[in-house]
Each structure stands twice: as C-alpha cells, then as structure tokens.
Design an enzyme around this catalytic site. Structure first.
Site, PDB file in Angstrom:
ATOM      1  CG  ASP A  32      46.024  27.477  50.026  1.00  0.00           C
ATOM      2  OD1 ASP A  32      45.392  26.541  49.511  1.00  0.00           O
ATOM      3  OD2 ASP A  32      46.343  28.500  49.377  1.00  0.00           O
ATOM      4  CG  PHE A  35      48.455  32.387  43.628  1.00  0.00           C
ATOM      5  CD1 PHE A  35      48.420  33.744  43.315  1.00  0.00           C
ATOM      6  CD2 PHE A  35      48.635  31.477  42.596  1.00  0.00           C
ATOM      7  CE1 PHE A  35      48.552  34.179  41.994  1.00  0.00           C
ATOM      8  CE2 PHE A  35      48.777  31.902  41.275  1.00  0.00           C
ATOM      9  CZ  PHE A  35      48.728  33.256  40.975  1.00  0.00           C
ATOM     10  CB  THR A  36      44.283  29.891  42.789  1.00  0.00           C
ATOM     11  OG1 THR A  36      45.004  28.731  43.243  1.00  0.00           O
ATOM     12  CG2 THR A  36      45.051  30.572  41.673  1.00  0.00           C
ATOM     13  N   GLY A  37      43.377  29.913  46.139  1.00  0.00           N
ATOM     14  CA  GLY A  37      42.409  29.371  47.094  1.00  0.00           C
ATOM     15  C   GLY A  37      41.696  30.510  47.804  1.00  0.00           C
ATOM     16  CB  VAL A  58      54.480  24.625  49.310  1.00  0.00           C
ATOM     17  CG1 VAL A  58      53.362  24.032  50.111  1.00  0.00           C
ATOM     18  CG2 VAL A  58      54.093  25.001  47.904  1.00  0.00           C
ATOM     19  CG  LEU A  72      45.880  18.539  46.307  1.00  0.00           C
ATOM     20  CD1 LEU A  72      46.436  17.357  47.060  1.00  0.00           C
ATOM     21  CD2 LEU A  72      44.425  18.762  46.712  1.00  0.00           C
ATOM     22  CE1 TYR A 144      49.297  22.807  37.172  1.00  0.00           C
ATOM     23  CE2 TYR A 144      48.904  21.550  35.165  1.00  0.00           C
ATOM     24  CZ  TYR A 144      48.621  21.797  36.492  1.00  0.00           C
ATOM     25  OH  TYR A 144      47.671  21.045  37.150  1.00  0.00           O
ATOM     26  CB  THR A 174      38.854  17.392  38.703  1.00  0.00           C
ATOM     27  OG1 THR A 174      39.658  16.243  38.423  1.00  0.00           O
ATOM     28  CG2 THR A 174      37.903  17.086  39.840  1.00  0.00           C
ATOM     29  NE  ARG A 185      40.866  24.904  36.929  1.00  0.00           N
ATOM     30  CZ  ARG A 185      41.233  24.246  38.022  1.00  0.00           C
ATOM     31  NH1 ARG A 185      41.783  23.061  37.905  1.00  0.00           N
ATOM     32  NH2 ARG A 185      41.058  24.759  39.224  1.00  0.00           N
TER      33      ARG A 185
HETATM   34  P1  NAD Z   1      43.288  25.494  42.802  1.00  0.00           P
HETATM   35  O1  NAD Z   1      44.008  26.586  42.104  1.00  0.00           O
HETATM   36  O2  NAD Z   1      41.862  25.707  43.171  1.00  0.00           O
HETATM   37  O3  NAD Z   1      44.057  25.077  44.138  1.00  0.00           O
HETATM   38  C1  NAD Z   1      45.444  25.203  44.310  1.00  0.00           C
HETATM   39  C2  NAD Z   1      45.691  25.659  45.742  1.00  0.00           C
HETATM   40  O4  NAD Z   1      47.116  25.767  45.944  1.00  0.00           O
HETATM   41  C3  NAD Z   1      45.118  27.055  46.010  1.00  0.00           C
HETATM   42  O5  NAD Z   1      44.433  27.044  47.247  1.00  0.00           O
HETATM   43  C4  NAD Z   1      46.329  27.955  46.063  1.00  0.00           C
HETATM   44  O6  NAD Z   1      46.153  29.106  46.856  1.00  0.00           O
HETATM   45  C5  NAD Z   1      47.382  27.003  46.598  1.00  0.00           C
HETATM   46  N1  NAD Z   1      48.757  27.422  46.264  1.00  0.00           N
HETATM   47  C6  NAD Z   1      49.232  27.811  45.053  1.00  0.00           C
HETATM   48  N2  NAD Z   1      50.537  28.126  45.158  1.00  0.00           N
HETATM   49  C7  NAD Z   1      50.887  27.915  46.455  1.00  0.00           C
HETATM   50  C8  NAD Z   1      52.088  28.065  47.179  1.00  0.00           C
HETATM   51  N3  NAD Z   1      53.221  28.493  46.596  1.00  0.00           N
HETATM   52  N4  NAD Z   1      52.092  27.782  48.506  1.00  0.00           N
HETATM   53  C9  NAD Z   1      50.954  27.352  49.129  1.00  0.00           C
HETATM   54  N5  NAD Z   1      49.788  27.186  48.477  1.00  0.00           N
HETATM   55  C10 NAD Z   1      49.754  27.471  47.163  1.00  0.00           C
HETATM   56  O7  NAD Z   1      43.445  24.201  41.890  1.00  0.00           O
HETATM   57  P2  NAD Z   1      42.825  22.743  42.040  1.00  0.00           P
HETATM   58  O8  NAD Z   1      42.044  22.471  40.810  1.00  0.00           O
HETATM   59  O9  NAD Z   1      42.187  22.577  43.368  1.00  0.00           O
HETATM   60  O10 NAD Z   1      44.133  21.851  41.962  1.00  0.00           O
HETATM   61  C11 NAD Z   1      44.731  21.267  43.114  1.00  0.00           C
HETATM   62  C12 NAD Z   1      45.888  20.383  42.680  1.00  0.00           C
HETATM   63  O11 NAD Z   1      45.427  19.346  41.825  1.00  0.00           O
HETATM   64  C13 NAD Z   1      46.973  21.143  41.901  1.00  0.00           C
HETATM   65  O12 NAD Z   1      48.237  20.668  42.305  1.00  0.00           O
HETATM   66  C14 NAD Z   1      46.706  20.757  40.468  1.00  0.00           C
HETATM   67  O13 NAD Z   1      47.873  20.795  39.692  1.00  0.00           O
HETATM   68  C15 NAD Z   1      46.172  19.340  40.624  1.00  0.00           C
HETATM   69  N6  NAD Z   1      45.326  18.991  39.461  1.00  0.00           N
HETATM   70  C16 NAD Z   1      44.067  19.525  39.319  1.00  0.00           C
HETATM   71  C17 NAD Z   1      43.310  19.201  38.212  1.00  0.00           C
HETATM   72  C18 NAD Z   1      41.912  19.729  38.004  1.00  0.00           C
HETATM   73  O14 NAD Z   1      41.303  19.451  36.976  1.00  0.00           O
HETATM   74  N7  NAD Z   1      41.331  20.463  38.927  1.00  0.00           N
HETATM   75  C19 NAD Z   1      43.832  18.340  37.233  1.00  0.00           C
HETATM   76  C20 NAD Z   1      45.119  17.857  37.398  1.00  0.00           C
HETATM   77  C21 NAD Z   1      45.849  18.165  38.530  1.00  0.00           C
HETATM   78  N1  UDP Z   2      38.271  26.338  26.859  1.00  0.00           N
HETATM   79  C1  UDP Z   2      37.256  26.963  26.116  1.00  0.00           C
HETATM   80  N2  UDP Z   2      36.621  28.036  26.650  1.00  0.00           N
HETATM   81  C2  UDP Z   2      36.907  28.525  27.899  1.00  0.00           C
HETATM   82  C3  UDP Z   2      37.920  27.886  28.657  1.00  0.00           C
HETATM   83  C4  UDP Z   2      38.581  26.802  28.102  1.00  0.00           C
HETATM   84  O1  UDP Z   2      36.958  26.540  24.984  1.00  0.00           O
HETATM   85  O2  UDP Z   2      36.269  29.511  28.320  1.00  0.00           O
HETATM   86  C5  UDP Z   2      38.941  25.149  26.299  1.00  0.00           C
HETATM   87  C6  UDP Z   2      40.460  25.167  26.356  1.00  0.00           C
HETATM   88  O3  UDP Z   2      41.004  25.797  25.225  1.00  0.00           O
HETATM   89  C7  UDP Z   2      40.760  23.685  26.394  1.00  0.00           C
HETATM   90  C8  UDP Z   2      39.582  23.078  27.179  1.00  0.00           C
HETATM   91  O4  UDP Z   2      38.534  24.045  27.090  1.00  0.00           O
HETATM   92  O5  UDP Z   2      40.766  23.132  25.109  1.00  0.00           O
HETATM   93  C9  UDP Z   2      39.895  22.797  28.636  1.00  0.00           C
HETATM   94  O6  UDP Z   2      40.459  23.965  29.171  1.00  0.00           O
HETATM   95  P1  UDP Z   2      40.803  24.131  30.716  1.00  0.00           P
HETATM   96  O7  UDP Z   2      41.489  25.452  30.879  1.00  0.00           O
HETATM   97  O8  UDP Z   2      39.597  23.854  31.536  1.00  0.00           O
HETATM   98  O9  UDP Z   2      41.811  22.914  31.047  1.00  0.00           O
HETATM   99  P2  UDP Z   2      43.092  22.290  30.295  1.00  0.00           P
HETATM  100  O10 UDP Z   2      43.324  22.981  28.983  1.00  0.00           O
HETATM  101  O11 UDP Z   2      44.212  22.515  31.263  1.00  0.00           O
HETATM  102  O12 UDP Z   2      42.725  20.870  30.122  1.00  0.00           O
END
Ligand code: NAD
Ligand code: UDP
Length: 312
Positions: A32, A35-37, A58, A72, A144, A174, A185
């Site tokens: 990792d 960046f967001t972790g 990565v 991920l 994205y 999730t 989110r």
């Molecule tokens: P998150 O932002 O908490 O985790 C992403 C992780 O990737 C972080 O730890 C960040 O530091 C790391 N990262 C980002 N860019 C990087 C790079 N260039 N090199 C190494 N590490 C890097 O998000 P999350 O919700 O845990 O999501 C994890 C994965 O699941 C992502 O690929 C995301 O697209 C996918 N996903 C999540 C959801 C959801 O609802 N949470 C939905 C669909 C897909």
């Molecule tokens: N959203 C909202 N208030 C917030 C954050 C998000 O109403 O403070 C809405 C956003 O516009 C979207 C939904 O909630 O319609 C889910 O947003 P999120 O960013 O969680 O995920 P994604 O849009 O990628 O599904």
C-alpha cells in the site's frame, strides 16, 4: 499456509481482508502507498510474524514469491479518486498490469476488486453481469469507472493470452468499521454528521438509490471467489440486493443515532448514478454465497465503531 498479497491492504476493505487472512493462518503481504489507507487500520497486525507491510505504489512493478493476489489498490471514494484523476487511472491500469505480471511470473491466482461503477448510470435494473453498462467516458467519474473497466479488460486479456489464473468480482457499495471518518462516502459521512448533530448532507433530492453491503459479507464472498476452480473467472457481482434511497438511509441513521441533525440538500455530483442494485443470482449459484447482515444491523456496528474510535 499460503503466501497472499493484498494490494491496497491498508484501506477499508483491504485491512478487513488482511485481518481475516491472518486469522485463517496465512502469510499476508500488505502492499500500500497509504494514499487513502492508514497504518491505524493494520496496527493490530504488526505483532504477527506472518504479516508484512510494504510501502509500495502499484503503478511500479513489484516482485515476491506469492500464491494468491487480491488487487484492491485504488482510491474508491469519489472525492479521493477525483483528487488526482490521472493518478487514479494509472493506479487501475498500471496497477493491474503490474499485479497481473506478478501473477503470471508466480503462476499465482489473482482476484480483481472491480466495481458496480462498470455499469455506470445503469439502464438495466437490477444489474446482471451480462449488462455492459452506461458509462460516460469523458466525465469526472471516468478516471475511476473507465480505469476499472480497462482493468477488467486487462484481466481478461492476460487470461486469454497468457493463461493467468484470474477472478473478477464487481463490488457494490460496501460500508463498515475501518472506513475513515473523512472517507467522503455516504454511509460514513451521514453517521459522523448524525453523531455530532451536524447537518446531514443529501446530494440532489436523495431519491437516488444504492444497495449497501456490510464489509464482512463482502470479505466472505471475495474469499469464496478466490477458492473457486480455475475455470470460473467471473465477473461476478458481490453486493446486497436490498435497495434504499439515500433519503431512506439518512432517516435510518438519524433514528439509530437518536440525532438532532437536520437534513440539508446539496448539489448532485456530476454523473451520479440514479439507481444501483446487484443481481446476485450468479454468486448464489457459483459461490453458494448470500449477504447475511442487513442494513439496520450493519449500521449499528458502524455507529458503535465510529463512537468508540473517533468521537471519544
Ligand atoms: P480505500 O480507499 O479505503 O482503499 C484503497 C487502498 O488502496 C488504500 O489503502 C490506498 O492507500 C491504496 N492505494 C491507492 N492507490 C494506490 C497505489 N497507487 N499504490 C498502492 N496502494 C494504493 O477503498 P476501499 O473501499 O477499501 O476499496 C478497496 C477496493 O475495492 C478498491 O479497488 C475499490 O475500487 C474496490 N471497491 C470498493 C467498493 C466500496 O464500496 N468500498 C465498491 C466497489 C469497489
Ligand atoms: N451522497 C450524499 N451525501 C453525502 C455523500 C454521498 O447524498 O454526504 C450520495 C451521492 O451523491 C450518491 C450516494 O450518496 O448518490 C452514494 O455516494 P457514495 O460517494 O457513497 O458512492 P457512489 O456514488 O460511488 O455509489
């Protein structure tokens, strides 16, 4: 015991996955760039001899002995992935190439964490895996959505051309413990706002829908997918098919936190999908998997986590 690499392992989902894999007795390499972790997310794992953290981006190649890879790494919250859009698409595309190359060199299985965003603003509802989606290629979400679509293409091409042992899952919204309070989110935003009695921000009318999955259900589905035979590669949807409007989510959060917060309406972000609900027939058939934690129960766990970790 397997050697398992989790890219993005310090993030929300990644840290939950690393924890589960360590608990099952595996050796885990968490890759990792933070960046967001956060190191806080994996702090509890450092004392374990079978856990390694590697500060690595990565978009650059990486080599180690490994049996399985969960890919991920990628910011997932719209505010974070739009912060540096070019970096986001590089992370998806170059990250996929680097992790696939590693899988090919090691003859390792590799699972891609793809997303419901590949369906864009869907015209088919609920979304089955056979739907190709309705995605804007030139908008603010494209770094994205198109990055993730390109990563799926790369996975399929490495499978067809180089026989890499791939798996693709499409994750739907999730939530759960280890989301950071500044994640941006909707579930984390609303809970933090409600717990502090601040205004609850609804974007647009709040009538848009999402289907929210608790993180433990996702981890179970992900690991079941990794354990399937090599001939089942997906893509397969992993999500909870119960659909809610964002307004309904806000009402639940206010009620469960007993909050005095008021709802305020803010502009809808560009290309915000109007509806989203997974068709999980394939996951039920192939993985014998169904989500178990419903929204009310999962929200209680998350509210409790936020109360104890961020608002002491
Ligand atoms: P998150 O932002 O908490 O985790 C992403 C992780 O990737 C972080 O730890 C960040 O530091 C790391 N990262 C980002 N860019 C990087 C790079 N260039 N090199 C190494 N590490 C890097 O998000 P999350 O919700 O845990 O999501 C994890 C994965 O699941 C992502 O690929 C995301 O697209 C996918 N996903 C999540 C959801 C959801 O609802 N949470 C939905 C669909 C897909
Ligand atoms: N959203 C909202 N208030 C917030 C954050 C998000 O109403 O403070 C809405 C956003 O516009 C979207 C939904 O909630 O319609 C889910 O947003 P999120 O960013 O969680 O995920 P994604 O849009 O990628 O599904």
């Amino acid at each position: 015991m397997k050697r398992i690499l989790v890219s993005g392992g310090a993030g929300f989902i990644g840290s939950c996955l690393c924890t589960r894999l360590i608990n099952e007795g595996h050796h885990v390499i968490c890759l990792d760039n933070l960046f967001t972790g956060s190191l806080e997310n994996i702090n509890h794992l450092f004392s374990n001899q079978r856990f390694e953290f590697v500060d690595h981006d990565v978009t650059l190649p990486y080599n180690t002995e490994v049996d399985e890879i969960y890919n991920l790494a990628c910011p997932a919250s719209p505010i974070h992935y739009q912060y540096d859009a070019i970096k986001t698409i590089k992370t998806s595309v170059l990250g996929a190439i680097n992790m696939l190359t590693l899988a090919w060199q090691q003859n390792a299985k590799i699972l891609q964490a793809s997303t419901s965003e590949v369906y864009g603003d869907p015209m088919v509802h609920p979304q089955p895996e056979s739907y190709w989606g309705n995605v804007n290629p030139v908008g603010f979400r494209s770094c994205y959505d198109e990055g993730k679509r390109c990563a799926e293409t790369l996975f399929m091409d490495y499978y067809r051309q180089k026989s890499v042992r791939i798996k693709i899952i499409r994750i739907f919204n999730t939530y759960g413990p280890r989301m950071l309070p500044n994640d941006g989110r909707v579930v984390s935003n609303l809970i933090i706002q409600a717990l502090q009695n601040h205004d609850i921000t609804l974007y647009g009318t709040g009538e848009q829908t999402r289907s929210f999955q608790y993180v433990d259900d996702l981890i179970e589905g992900m690991m079941r997918m990794m354990d399937t035979d090599d001939d089942f590669i997906g893509p397969v949807n992993i999500g909870n098919p119960k659909e809610f409007s964002i307004r309904e989510l806000a009402d639940k959060v206010i009620q469960l936190t007993d909050s005095q917060s008021k709802i305020v309406f803010k502009p809808l972000p560009h290309d915000d999908p109007k509806q989203r609900q997974p068709d999980i027939a394939l996951a039920i058939e192939k993985l014998k998997w169904k989500p178990k934690v419903e929204l009310d129960e999962g929200l209680v766990y998350m509210i409790d986590y936020f109360k104890h970790n961020f608002l002491k």
